[in-house]
Scaffold this motif. Sequence first.
Motif, short mmCIF file in Angstrom:
data_model
loop_
_atom_site.label_atom_id
_atom_site.label_comp_id
_atom_site.label_asym_id
_atom_site.label_seq_id
_atom_site.Cartn_x
_atom_site.Cartn_y
_atom_site.Cartn_z
N VAL A 41 -37.41 6.03 10.27
CA VAL A 41 -38.66 6.06 9.52
C VAL A 41 -39.51 4.90 10.01
O VAL A 41 -39.15 3.73 9.84
CB VAL A 41 -38.42 5.94 8.01
CG1 VAL A 41 -39.76 5.95 7.27
CG2 VAL A 41 -37.52 7.06 7.51
N PHE A 42 -40.65 5.20 10.64
CA PHE A 42 -41.58 4.19 11.09
C PHE A 42 -42.66 4.03 10.03
O PHE A 42 -43.26 5.02 9.58
CB PHE A 42 -42.22 4.59 12.42
CG PHE A 42 -41.28 4.55 13.59
CD1 PHE A 42 -41.18 3.42 14.37
CD2 PHE A 42 -40.49 5.66 13.90
CE1 PHE A 42 -40.31 3.36 15.44
CE2 PHE A 42 -39.63 5.62 14.97
CZ PHE A 42 -39.53 4.47 15.74
N THR A 43 -42.92 2.78 9.62
CA THR A 43 -43.90 2.51 8.58
C THR A 43 -45.03 1.66 9.13
O THR A 43 -44.81 0.58 9.66
CB THR A 43 -43.25 1.75 7.39
OG1 THR A 43 -42.19 2.55 6.86
CG2 THR A 43 -44.27 1.49 6.31
N VAL A 44 -46.26 2.19 8.99
CA VAL A 44 -47.47 1.44 9.32
C VAL A 44 -48.01 0.89 8.01
O VAL A 44 -48.47 1.65 7.15
CB VAL A 44 -48.52 2.35 10.00
CG1 VAL A 44 -49.81 1.58 10.25
CG2 VAL A 44 -47.98 2.90 11.31
N ASP A 45 -47.91 -0.42 7.85
CA ASP A 45 -48.29 -1.08 6.60
C ASP A 45 -49.62 -1.80 6.82
O ASP A 45 -49.71 -2.75 7.58
CB ASP A 45 -47.20 -2.07 6.20
CG ASP A 45 -47.38 -2.62 4.79
OD1 ASP A 45 -48.51 -2.59 4.29
OD2 ASP A 45 -46.38 -3.07 4.20
#
Length: 355
Positions: A343-347
């Motif tokens: 899971v890649f998260t762009v915050d």
Amino acid sequence: MHQFLTNNRDEIIARTRAKVALRDAPRPTAVEVDHGIPFFLDQLIATLQNPAPSDDADISRVATQHGSDLLRRGLTVGQVVHDYGGLCQAITELAVDRNEPIRSEDFHTFNRCLDDAIAQAVTEYSRQRTQSDSDQALERLGFFAHELRNALNTATLGFAALKSGSVGARGSTSALIERSFNRMRDLVNHSLAEVRLQAGLVRREPLVVATLIEEVAIVAAIEATEHDVVLTVEPVEFGIVIEADAQILVAALVNLLQNAFKFTRRHSQVSLHTTSSDDRVRIEVADECGGLAEGKSDDLFRAFAQRGDDRTGLGLGLTITRRCVEENGGELRVRNIPGTGCVFTVDLPRSSAPS
């Protein structure tokens, strides 16, 4: 003075470490005092004990090595200078605290050695930085030319077969040509994104997240079909706004999805999910690649690192993606789910600008 430094070596290093820890900029790291400074301090003691010309050469050699070590560990020239400055302050302050008199000739030797060490470390750091930048640029250009040539050759041969009439227009040769064009497109897009970042052409403006996700989903849907993967995009509340460069952020999100399609198992699923709070917006891309081996998460963002058996591409996609996100004030993280996927998260910071 050499006896004073010898007797108080640990105290001097501890004081220097404390000064480094309190520094706001450049950001302190433990390696600054764990490597170069103890070596320099030992050479300084030897020089003060027997100030021969060869000792100056030893200090220069150690300082040169210190500069090389700093470069290899990703530190800056500013940290080199502050390291030695902190050591100087620690020694003089300790001498005052202990009422230890310093002879003028010792102090002169001390300053000479300090100046020489700083100059040598900075010179070596700058030399290797220049060489490293040049080597990386050549390596990047070489990889780009190699991959572009391979894709172009494949497309050319496939087109020649189509042109001869020996294969059908809707068969495997046509699909091969399409994949080659897609690969060339990705190579060019990654290179353009990197050029835009290097040139500082990042222009943030208010963006409605729902519109952004819709654009990304349209681009990604076609590629999901090509990889025989189901793309699920959850709806986004329309009032959520961020401040970002649309072109760069779209490139980052599309690349995350392309990466997911590339490694996700066929007939499985990739999802694009967006959540928000009062001050943050998080965009997640979840795949079903099977997960990563233990300790491999950090390698994903290393330039020229490629994972899996598919060796196409430059291995620069996730490196550029992280830079794209960071240039927009955000952070890119990856969470490994063993046996399932990543899971890649762009915050990103949420904007208060009206939508």
